[in-house]
Motif scaffolding. Structure first.
Motif, PDB file in Angstrom:
ATOM      1  N   SER A   1       0.858  -1.185   0.000  1.00 21.35           N
ATOM      2  CA  SER A   1       0.000   0.000   0.000  1.00 21.35           C
ATOM      3  C   SER A   1       0.896   1.237   0.000  1.00 21.35           C
ATOM      4  CB  SER A   1      -0.892   0.009   1.236  1.00 21.35           C
ATOM      5  OG  SER A   1      -0.114   0.286   2.380  1.00 21.35           O
TER       6      SER A   1
ATOM      7  N   SER B   1      -5.148   3.361   6.363  1.00 22.74           N
ATOM      8  CA  SER B   1      -4.823   2.754   5.079  1.00 22.74           C
ATOM      9  C   SER B   1      -6.005   1.952   4.533  1.00 22.74           C
ATOM     10  CB  SER B   1      -3.601   1.845   5.290  1.00 22.74           C
ATOM     11  OG  SER B   1      -3.596   0.775   4.404  1.00 22.74           O
ATOM     12  N   LEU B   2      -6.260   2.160   3.244  1.00 27.22           N
ATOM     13  CA  LEU B   2      -7.352   1.429   2.587  1.00 27.22           C
ATOM     14  C   LEU B   2      -7.115  -0.085   2.665  1.00 27.22           C
ATOM     15  CD1 LEU B   2      -9.847   1.273   0.689  1.00 27.22           C
ATOM     16  CD2 LEU B   2      -8.289   1.642  -1.229  1.00 27.22           C
ATOM     17  N   TYR B   3      -5.882  -0.486   2.377  1.00 26.07           N
ATOM     18  CA  TYR B   3      -5.586  -1.926   2.393  1.00 26.07           C
ATOM     19  C   TYR B   3      -5.764  -2.513   3.800  1.00 26.07           C
ATOM     20  CZ  TYR B   3      -3.688  -1.941  -2.411  1.00 26.07           C
ATOM     21  OH  TYR B   3      -3.531  -1.878  -3.775  1.00 26.07           O
TER      22      TYR B   3
ATOM     23  N   ARG C   1      -8.278   9.928  -4.105  1.00 35.98           N
ATOM     24  CA  ARG C   1      -7.528  10.528  -2.991  1.00 35.98           C
ATOM     25  C   ARG C   1      -6.257  11.194  -3.500  1.00 35.98           C
ATOM     26  NH1 ARG C   1      -6.372   5.898   1.147  1.00 35.98           N
ATOM     27  NH2 ARG C   1      -6.078   4.690  -0.764  1.00 35.98           N
TER      28      ARG C   1
ATOM     29  N   ARG D   1     -15.618  10.381  -2.863  1.00 38.01           N
ATOM     30  CA  ARG D   1     -15.959   9.024  -2.415  1.00 38.01           C
ATOM     31  C   ARG D   1     -17.426   8.828  -2.724  1.00 38.01           C
ATOM     32  NH1 ARG D   1     -13.867   7.040   3.303  1.00 38.01           N
ATOM     33  NH2 ARG D   1     -14.765   5.128   2.464  1.00 38.01           N
TER      34      ARG D   1
ATOM     35  N   GLU E   1      -9.475  -4.556  -6.338  1.00 38.87           N
ATOM     36  CA  GLU E   1      -9.308  -3.128  -6.627  1.00 38.87           C
ATOM     37  C   GLU E   1      -8.784  -2.911  -8.039  1.00 38.87           C
ATOM     38  OE1 GLU E   1      -5.895  -1.117  -4.992  1.00 38.87           O
ATOM     39  OE2 GLU E   1      -6.975   0.767  -4.734  1.00 38.87           O
TER      40      GLU E   1
ATOM     41  N   SER F   1      -9.411   4.695  -6.995  1.00 35.99           N
ATOM     42  CA  SER F   1      -9.622   3.262  -6.754  1.00 35.99           C
ATOM     43  C   SER F   1     -11.079   2.885  -6.971  1.00 35.99           C
ATOM     44  CB  SER F   1      -9.279   2.906  -5.301  1.00 35.99           C
ATOM     45  OG  SER F   1      -7.966   3.259  -5.007  1.00 35.99           O
TER      46      SER F   1
ATOM     47  N   LEU G   1     -17.967  -0.093   2.984  1.00 34.69           N
ATOM     48  CA  LEU G   1     -16.641   0.554   2.988  1.00 34.69           C
ATOM     49  C   LEU G   1     -16.774   2.079   3.075  1.00 34.69           C
ATOM     50  CD1 LEU G   1     -13.540   0.402   2.597  1.00 34.69           C
ATOM     51  CD2 LEU G   1     -13.942   0.330   0.133  1.00 34.69           C
TER      52      LEU G   1
ATOM     53  N   LEU H   1     -11.099   7.347   5.693  1.00 32.79           N
ATOM     54  CA  LEU H   1      -9.786   6.979   5.151  1.00 32.79           C
ATOM     55  C   LEU H   1      -8.715   7.989   5.534  1.00 32.79           C
ATOM     56  CD1 LEU H   1     -10.817   5.772   1.597  1.00 32.79           C
ATOM     57  CD2 LEU H   1      -9.678   4.403   3.337  1.00 32.79           C
TER      58      LEU H   1
ATOM     59  N   ILE I   1     -13.174   5.795  -5.162  1.00 34.38           N
ATOM     60  CA  ILE I   1     -12.460   6.590  -4.149  1.00 34.38           C
ATOM     61  C   ILE I   1     -11.315   7.336  -4.827  1.00 34.38           C
ATOM     62  CG2 ILE I   1     -11.122   6.464  -1.997  1.00 34.38           C
ATOM     63  CD1 ILE I   1     -12.472   3.703  -1.509  1.00 34.38           C
TER      64      ILE I   1
ATOM     65  N   ASP J   1      -9.257  12.897   1.002  1.00 24.22           N
ATOM     66  CA  ASP J   1     -10.364  12.435   0.161  1.00 24.22           C
ATOM     67  C   ASP J   1     -10.750  13.516  -0.833  1.00 24.22           C
ATOM     68  OD1 ASP J   1     -10.554  10.059   1.436  1.00 24.22           O
ATOM     69  OD2 ASP J   1     -12.467  10.454   2.414  1.00 24.22           O
TER      70      ASP J   1
END
Ligand code: 16G
Length: 242
Positions: free
Chosen positions: A87, A165-167, A132, A106, A221, A146, A156, A161, A130, A103
């Protein structure tokens, strides 16, 4: 070391290597000035045009930068991005930078034909979209866009965020572990919107990346990202068996 007039290597390229060695040997650091074109020409017995060619090259490589009326200076080294399924957060932390994200957009959108094909999902099915702005030590580095199917991470959109971390959210909240991925990287030119976000002049060079990440065979993703080429370089180890 001196320029070898008998070498088949053009003089401006010889000077490039000499200058890079000299910067290391003299311990010059970021923002320190390098000698003027006139001084370099005299030192290495080269024409001003050859010296300018070398400086132009080193500037376009991001090793030096010019300030009109002031001179030429040592640039910050580019950030190395590994070609791993890491990530942004992991990558930046590993390199000693403070990762950040702002962001931009979203929302849940119906998958376009392209997204559907790339992710192997039905066209029109809902995906979290998303966008960013990614930062390292608060400096804008990339715009990441993403797309994640709603079917695999239903709420989600209810997770913040910022500072996360998104992951990590995908793993901790949805049990999604990424186990493979593929990425294409192309040279590109920054459009007006991304230039504004990244604080670059319109038309600056960028690295356009498209990444598909998979978990248990399903595409998790599809990310389409714009990274600044003046601050980023890609690094990968080469395996002779591939
Ligand atoms: C990387 C990925 C991006 C992913 C992000 C998650 C590329 C080139 N890279 O930047 O797809 O969304 O990591 O980062 O696309 P995070 O977990 O720090 O939010």
């Amino acid at each position: 070391m001196a320029i070898d007039p008998a070498s088949p290597v053009p003089k401006y390229l010889q000077l490039r290597d000499l200058l890079l060695d000299w910067i290391v040997e003299t311990g010059l650091s970021v923002d320190d000035p390098v000698p003027s074109e006139r001084e370099l020409g005299a030192r290495y017995d080269l024409s001003r045009m050859t010296v300018r060619q070398t400086i132009d090259l080193l500037c376009s490589e991001g090793k030096l930068y010019r300030v009109p009326g002031k001179g030429t200076f040592v640039a910050r080294p580019k950030i190395e991005m590994s070609l791993a399924l890491a990530s942004f957060t992991q990558d930046m932390l590993a390199r000693g930078y403070r990762p950040g994200a702002r962001d931009l957009i979203r929302r849940i959108i119906p998958a376009s034909g392209h997204i559907a094909r790339m992710m192997d999902i039905p066209p029109g099915s809902p995906v979290h979209h998303i966008e960013r702005l990614r930062t390292a030590d608060d400096e804008p580095m990339a715009v990441e866009r993403s797309n994640i199917p709603v079917s695999i991470a239903p709420n989600l959109d209810s997770y913040s965020l910022s500072g996360r971390s998104l992951y990590q959210i995908l793993e901790q909240e949805f049990g999604i572990l990424l186990d493979s991925g593929e990425q294409t990287i192309e040279a590109g030119i920054c459009d007006a919107a991304d230039a504004r976000l990244l604080g670059l002049p319109h038309g600056s060079p960028v690295l356009s990346m498209q990444r598909r990440s998979f978990g248990k065979g399903a595409c998790v993703e599809l990310a389409i990202s714009t990274y600044r080429a003046d601050r980023y370089q890609l690094h990968s180890r080469l395996d002779p068996r591939q």
